[in-house]
Design a protein around this motif. Structure first.
Motif: not given
Length: 424
Positions: A54, A57-60, A148, A150, A168-170, A184, A187
């Motif tokens: 990554l 980027q953020s990952v939720r 979440t 970052h 998962t959400y990126i 995001f 997915r």
């Protein structure tokens, strides 16, 4: 400590005695950390996102706790990374269940910024874990939490869990405070990235149950985003049976494709190529995935079927490793339970199932039923097999691939666990 010293010097004995709670009151107020959720992690695969990593980027990620408490802490892991990884900002919240996409949308009134030693950013050293400060947000039993994170600079290959059975959400840039999930854009229905555990604060705790398994416990074949893995459903039973502080957490440290005696990258029968995400051999996982868990008390081992179909191991090889796991678990003072190996005829390409491999499975199960070496046996084979064709799954419990149980099969497994074997 300074105020206590002042009291001892300047105060009379009576004043000192009345300055704080009694010993009994202190005991009642004392809290402990208990494991509520965990995931086994591995190194990124040789190709794809988990290898490239990554960058800004953020990952939720959504996790489902088993037991709750007034505060919790988050454990991040860079155990398999190739470099230090910067955490720019991380938040946690409860989901907004009133929106159409309640998996990615958060209730902003519950949003909390994670801190690490008081700082809102931190670095995970290569090979290390990073534990957050306590989060002042009450979390309930079986509570969804949305984390979440970052990553502002390139992470390199990730440390991750590959079969989350959870979307998962990126998205690009810092989305840690985003109320909705529109930003995001990636997915995948997989993968917790750099996330290894959630501990909760409890007044009392009976510890946690650790499930050391493969894809049967990791949830392959269960409904995505529904928490229908059998360890989830066992946690449901425990909460219903003991809706108080005596409920143990259930920590699912299973890895799809994991084997007792082989590395995840080793190829298997039927053209199976092998991947890093299947993890190292199970004995090599004990320190990280079992003994390091917060207040583990009981271990359920459900492994061996992949050694049969992928690698053609003998019953003697499988039994030797199960006995070694049992010995090490008991040496740590933990309760050691084991499951029988479940049917899989009809799964995969030619050579995956053979009469000879079925004979090996039956031999392992015969040993497990007769040995008496473990503290208890969960006879999952008896639960899932078709009485008319014992080498096959009962059709009502078959997810369709003839090896993994569906939601009904997972419920049957959870219902078959005698709670007395968990010390309840």
């Amino acid at each position: 400590m300074a105020s206590a010293a002042t009291l001892l010097v300047a105060g009379t004995p009576a004043m000192v005695a009345s300055a704080g709670p009694s010993d009994a009151e202190s005991a009642r107020q004392r809290t402990v950390w208990a494991g509520s959720w965990a995931a086994a992690v591995t190194r990124g695969n040789a190709t794809g996102l988990t290898n490239t990593g990554l960058n800004d980027q953020s990952v939720r990620m959504v996790v489902h706790t088993t037991v709750g408490g007034p505060q919790f802490r988050v454990r991040l892991s860079n155990s398999y990374g190739e470099q230090a990884v910067r955490v720019g900002r991380a938040t946690v919240a409860k989901p907004n269940t009133a929106t159409p996409d309640d998996l990615s949308d958060i209730d902003t009134s519950t949003l909390r910024v994670l801190t690490f030693g008081g700082a809102t950013s931190a670095t995970m050293n290569r090979g290390a874990e990073l534990v957050s400060d306590p989060v002042a947000l009450p979390v309930g039993d079986q509570q969804d939490l949305v984390l979440t994170v970052h990553f502002p600079t390139p992470t390199g290959p990730v440390t991750f869990h590959g079969q989350s059975r959870q979307t998962t959400y990126i998205g690009a840039t810092d989305l840690t405070s985003a109320a909705g999930g529109a930003g995001f854009t990636i997915r995948p229905n997989c993968c917790w990235f750099f996330l290894s555990g959630i501990d909760v604060q409890r007044r009392h705790s009976p510890g946690s149950v650790v499930v050391l398994g493969d894809s049967i416990a990791d949830g392959n074949g269960s409904t995505v985003n529904a928490n229908k893995r059998w360890p989830d459903l066992l946690a449901d039973r425990l909460v219903d049976a003991r809706p108080d502080v005596r409920t143990p957490g259930v920590l699912n440290l299973s890895l799809a494709g994991n084997r007792l005696n082989h590395e995840g990258t080793e190829p298997g029968a039927g053209g199976f190529p092998g991947y890093h995400e299947l993890g190292p051999n199970a004995l090599a996982r004990l320190d990280e995935d079992v003994f390091a868990q917060t207040d583990a008390r009981t271990v359920i081992t459900g492994l061996g079927i992949n050694d049969i179909w992928m690698s053609g191991d003998s019953a003697e090889q499988i039994i030797a490793s199960l006995r070694q796991i049992n010995q090490q678990v008991k040496a740590r003072g933990l309760r050691s339970l084991v499951t029988t190996l479940t049917p899989y005829e009809g799964h995969g390409n030619p050579g995956v199932w053979t009469p000879e491999k079925e004979a090996t499975r039956q031999a392992v199960n015969a040993y497990l039923r007769a040995s008496g070496e473990f503290d208890g046996l969960l006879d999952f084979d008896r639960v899932l097999r078709d009485p008319a064709q014992p080498s096959r799954l009962l059709p009502a419990y078959d997810s369709g691939d003839h090896i993994h149980p569906n939601d009904a099969g997972n419920q049957a497994l959870a219902d078959a666990v005698p709670l007395r074997l968990l010390g309840l």
